[in-house]
Design a protein around this motif. Structure first.
Motif, PDB file in Angstrom:
ATOM      1  N   GLU A   1      49.975  34.042 154.537  1.00 41.34           N
ATOM      2  CA  GLU A   1      49.291  35.117 155.152  1.00 41.34           C
ATOM      3  C   GLU A   1      47.924  35.073 154.950  1.00 41.34           C
ATOM      4  O   GLU A   1      46.905  35.118 155.609  1.00 41.34           O
ATOM      5  N   ALA A   2      47.731  34.917 153.635  1.00 43.92           N
ATOM      6  CA  ALA A   2      46.375  35.016 153.008  1.00 43.92           C
ATOM      7  C   ALA A   2      45.540  33.763 153.607  1.00 43.92           C
ATOM      8  O   ALA A   2      44.379  33.908 153.976  1.00 43.92           O
ATOM      9  N   ALA A   3      46.094  32.544 153.400  1.00 49.06           N
ATOM     10  CA  ALA A   3      45.539  31.635 154.258  1.00 49.06           C
ATOM     11  C   ALA A   3      45.002  31.365 155.461  1.00 49.06           C
ATOM     12  O   ALA A   3      43.889  31.303 155.953  1.00 49.06           O
ATOM     13  N   ALA A   4      46.145  32.125 156.195  1.00 43.22           N
ATOM     14  CA  ALA A   4      45.929  31.959 157.674  1.00 43.22           C
ATOM     15  C   ALA A   4      44.532  32.946 158.079  1.00 43.22           C
ATOM     16  O   ALA A   4      43.946  33.002 158.652  1.00 43.22           O
ATOM     17  N   LYS A   5      44.557  34.328 157.158  1.00 40.32           N
ATOM     18  CA  LYS A   5      43.758  35.311 157.409  1.00 40.32           C
ATOM     19  C   LYS A   5      42.245  34.915 157.041  1.00 40.32           C
ATOM     20  O   LYS A   5      41.201  35.118 157.666  1.00 40.32           O
ATOM     21  N   ARG A   6      42.134  34.232 155.852  1.00 37.69           N
ATOM     22  CA  ARG A   6      41.209  33.683 155.574  1.00 37.69           C
ATOM     23  C   ARG A   6      40.321  32.608 156.633  1.00 37.69           C
ATOM     24  O   ARG A   6      39.077  32.489 156.462  1.00 37.69           O
ATOM     25  N   LEU A   7      41.139  32.023 157.127  1.00 38.00           N
ATOM     26  CA  LEU A   7      40.841  31.178 158.402  1.00 38.00           C
ATOM     27  C   LEU A   7      40.426  31.907 159.562  1.00 38.00           C
ATOM     28  O   LEU A   7      40.228  31.234 160.705  1.00 38.00           O
ATOM     29  N   SER A   8      40.702  33.086 159.622  1.00 37.61           N
ATOM     30  CA  SER A   8      40.317  33.980 160.640  1.00 37.61           C
ATOM     31  C   SER A   8      41.650  33.766 161.934  1.00 37.61           C
ATOM     32  O   SER A   8      41.284  34.167 163.083  1.00 37.61           O
ATOM     33  N   ALA A   9      42.656  33.349 161.415  1.00 40.41           N
ATOM     34  CA  ALA A   9      43.847  33.485 162.525  1.00 40.41           C
ATOM     35  C   ALA A   9      44.443  34.729 162.695  1.00 40.41           C
ATOM     36  O   ALA A   9      44.474  35.438 161.658  1.00 40.41           O
ATOM     37  N   ASP A  10      45.161  35.166 163.808  1.00 40.82           N
ATOM     38  CA  ASP A  10      45.696  36.256 163.747  1.00 40.82           C
ATOM     39  C   ASP A  10      47.272  35.948 163.158  1.00 40.82           C
ATOM     40  O   ASP A  10      47.667  34.756 163.560  1.00 40.82           O
ATOM     41  N   VAL A  11      47.899  36.872 162.425  1.00 40.18           N
ATOM     42  CA  VAL A  11      49.011  36.439 161.889  1.00 40.18           C
ATOM     43  C   VAL A  11      50.047  37.664 162.213  1.00 40.18           C
ATOM     44  O   VAL A  11      49.950  38.913 162.113  1.00 40.18           O
ATOM     45  N   ILE A  12      51.324  37.223 162.649  1.00 37.26           N
ATOM     46  CA  ILE A  12      52.420  37.993 162.993  1.00 37.26           C
ATOM     47  C   ILE A  12      53.349  37.660 161.771  1.00 37.26           C
ATOM     48  O   ILE A  12      53.724  36.601 161.630  1.00 37.26           O
ATOM     49  N   ASN A  13      53.815  38.490 161.413  1.00 33.36           N
ATOM     50  CA  ASN A  13      54.978  38.500 160.124  1.00 33.36           C
ATOM     51  C   ASN A  13      56.309  38.819 160.675  1.00 33.36           C
ATOM     52  O   ASN A  13      56.457  39.889 161.358  1.00 33.36           O
ATOM     53  N   PHE A  14      57.438  38.042 160.540  1.00 30.19           N
ATOM     54  CA  PHE A  14      58.454  38.283 161.128  1.00 30.19           C
ATOM     55  C   PHE A  14      59.575  37.966 159.992  1.00 30.19           C
ATOM     56  O   PHE A  14      59.640  36.942 159.489  1.00 30.19           O
ATOM     57  N   THR A  15      60.201  38.849 159.528  1.00 27.83           N
ATOM     58  CA  THR A  15      61.221  38.606 158.373  1.00 27.83           C
ATOM     59  C   THR A  15      62.485  38.873 158.913  1.00 27.83           C
ATOM     60  O   THR A  15      62.792  39.877 159.702  1.00 27.83           O
ATOM     61  N   ALA A  16      63.476  38.488 158.263  1.00 25.02           N
ATOM     62  CA  ALA A  16      64.973  38.667 158.911  1.00 25.02           C
ATOM     63  C   ALA A  16      65.264  40.079 158.587  1.00 25.02           C
ATOM     64  O   ALA A  16      65.555  40.528 159.619  1.00 25.02           O
ATOM     65  N   LYS A  17      65.132  40.839 157.529  1.00 24.12           N
ATOM     66  CA  LYS A  17      65.379  42.029 157.366  1.00 24.12           C
ATOM     67  C   LYS A  17      64.685  43.005 158.238  1.00 24.12           C
ATOM     68  O   LYS A  17      63.178  42.616 158.213  1.00 24.12           O
ATOM     69  N   GLY A  18      64.986  43.769 159.150  1.00 26.37           N
ATOM     70  CA  GLY A  18      64.150  44.534 160.031  1.00 26.37           C
ATOM     71  C   GLY A  18      63.700  43.849 161.185  1.00 26.37           C
ATOM     72  O   GLY A  18      62.850  44.316 162.037  1.00 26.37           O
ATOM     73  N   SER A  19      64.457  42.701 161.373  1.00 23.51           N
ATOM     74  CA  SER A  19      64.327  42.156 162.724  1.00 23.51           C
ATOM     75  C   SER A  19      65.571  41.786 163.519  1.00 23.51           C
ATOM     76  O   SER A  19      66.506  41.794 162.787  1.00 23.51           O
TER      77      SER A  19
END
Lengths: 314, 177
Positions: A60-78
């Motif tokens: 997540e940190a890597a994608a954000k530092r490169l200015s990508a939009d990040v969508i997090n999707f985890t098993a719990k709560g999905s």
């Protein structure tokens, strides 16, 4: 479309390119402005069907530092916890327009399934699938070893690395054996016979059951976590016996070369495979591995996603 | 094919640019020279050593990789990153001389200005190039030019330097050559 599913997907030269790129990415993380416009307008989905701290937050940190939009999707709560299939989840991600899917899954081969299934058009990056592979962890381990023992340049020829512990259930061990030997390192696996997979006899590694005799020769020691959640049978008589034969503590650390480094992919079972004193010793680079993980994942995202528009049009 | 710039031409151009930089900035004390890899960096180090020999004091010099700031990242395959080395004094409040070998579309320089902005806020930025071949696609101009070389867009300008190629020369290659 290029995917990172296994260390077998990359050759030695490309592995070194990833390490070199990560070396430059590390500079960004040290700078005043920790942000690059490189992946602006790209969407990266973190699909984590299994618990994870380091891997998920560092992707997540890597994608954000490169200015990508990040969508997090985890098993719990999905909907995964409601029993949704991988195919249906993938089609949802496709509808969201994901340029890349970073997938962590308890089933070995889940990343391959996602990449080969033609359900999504984006790049698939394996962030750990069952007991199969964890390529980004191996790359960050190689990066850490190269930084400390090879001055951050070239390959790892001649470096002696021990991988110690639960080899059988470890995707980290599998990816590391493939990558480190590809880069020219000599790898020794150390574990009780019950925790060495039968096929390891065919790997280009040395196998040892005697930790103390191996220690004086090693430049880097990678301790693996005892994965209680994957252990259905009894693999060793007791935790105390395992710890006394295959755990690292300050006494064992004293047997190592002074310049050698102690690594652990985390999370650590302090007092089982690694003592608290050893984990916090000057030779331990466990915390630095996490920082290096962000740089490596920035390099992976850049090299696998940037320009992917061109390749998808082919 | 004859060289558009010979070894002697390049040497004279770099000496002249060095003097122009010093004249415009009243000396070298505020200067930080940053070359864009690969050949822009080679030229930056040469300018720095010429300026040092004129002024008799060391000059801040380094390299600035612009790969991650390019505007064609989504349409072209990713390329390996080059080294960035910023002098310890940084760029904050300094006069930065950006150096490249060929000025063409101006897109590299736009990327360099973005990259520079992430490192700090220089007092001013000036641009020195060995060759200006025209065909700008952005409103960018050079402050110091070794040689203006009018070219057709189909041609390509090849800069070869001793550091990398064993010889100093500039060639024009392509259809109308």
């Amino acid at each position: 479309m290029r995917h990172l599913l296994s260390i077998n997907d990359i050759d030695k030269d490309f592995a070194i390119t990833i390490l070199d790129t990560a070396h430059e990415m590390a500079r960004v993380s040290e700078g005043a402005v920790k942000k690059l416009p490189t992946l602006r307008g790209k969407t990266v989905v973190n699909l984590f069907a299994e618990d994870s701290t380091r891997t998920r937050i560092s992707f997540e940190a890597a994608a954000k530092r490169l200015s990508a939009d990040v969508i997090n999707f985890t098993a719990k709560g999905s909907s995964i916890s409601k029993g949704e299939s991988l195919k249906d989840t993938a089609q949802t991600l496709q509808a969201l327009g994901a340029d890349a899917v970073v997938i962590r899954h308890p089933a070995s081969g889940a990343a391959h399934q996602l990449a080969r299934g033609k359900w999504i058009s984006g790049t698939v990056i394996n962030a750990g699938d069952g007991t199969h592979e964890h390529p980004s962890q191996a790359l960050l381990d190689a990066f850490t070893i190269r930084k400390h023992l090879r001055g951050g340049k070239g390959d790892l020829s001649g470096v002696e690395v021990a991988i110690v512990g639960d080899i059988l259930h470890s995707r980290v061990a599998r990816s590391n054996v493939l990558l480190l030997t590809k880069l020219g390192a000599k790898v020794t696996l150390v574990a009780p016979p019950t925790l060495i997979p039968p096929q390891a006899q065919a790997w280009p590694v040395t196998i040892s059951y005697d930790f103390n005799s191996v220690l004086p020769h090693m430049d880097a020691i990678i301790m693996l976590r005892i994965q209680q959640e994957r252990m259905s049978d009894l693999y060793f008589p007791s935790e105390r016996e395992y710890s006394s034969l295959f755990g690292i503590d300050t006494e064992r650390l004293a047997l190592t070369k002074p310049h050698s480094i102690l690594m652990h992919p985390g999370p650590m079972n302090r007092g089982l495979e690694i003592s608290a004193e050893a984990a916090d010793s000057p030779q331990s680079v466990v915390v630095e591995q996490v920082a290096n993980g962000v740089s490596i994942r920035m390099a992976i995202l850049y090299l696998f996603i940037a320009g992917s528009q061109e390749s998808s049009n082919e | 094919m004859s060289a558009a710039l010979t070894t002697a031409d390049i040497s004279r151009a770099l000496t002249r640019i060095s003097h122009e930089i010093l004249e415009r900035n009243s000396g070298s004390s505020q200067l930080t020279i940053l070359g864009i890899p690969t050949r822009g960096a080679d030229i930056a180090y040469r300018l720095a050593s010429i300026i040092e020999s004129i002024e008799g004091v060391p000059v801040e010099v380094g390299t600035l990789d612009i790969t991650l700031h390019r505007d064609d990242l989504r349409i072209r395959a990713p390329r390996p990153l080059m080294e960035t080395s910023i002098p310890a004094a940084g760029v904050e409040g300094r006069t930065v001389i950006l150096v490249d070998d060929v000025l063409f579309s101006g897109r590299t320089i736009r990327s360099a200005l973005d990259a520079l902005g992430e490192i700090g806020r220089p007092e001013r930025v000036q641009l020195a190039v060995l060759v200006d071949r025209g065909h700008r696609e952005l409103p960018i101009r050079a402050d110091f030019v070794g040689k203006n070389l009018p070219t057709a867009k189909s041609e390509s300008v090849k800069v070869r330097l001793v550091e990398r190629d064993g010889i100093d020369e500039v060639l024009i290659e392509g259809e109308s050559a």
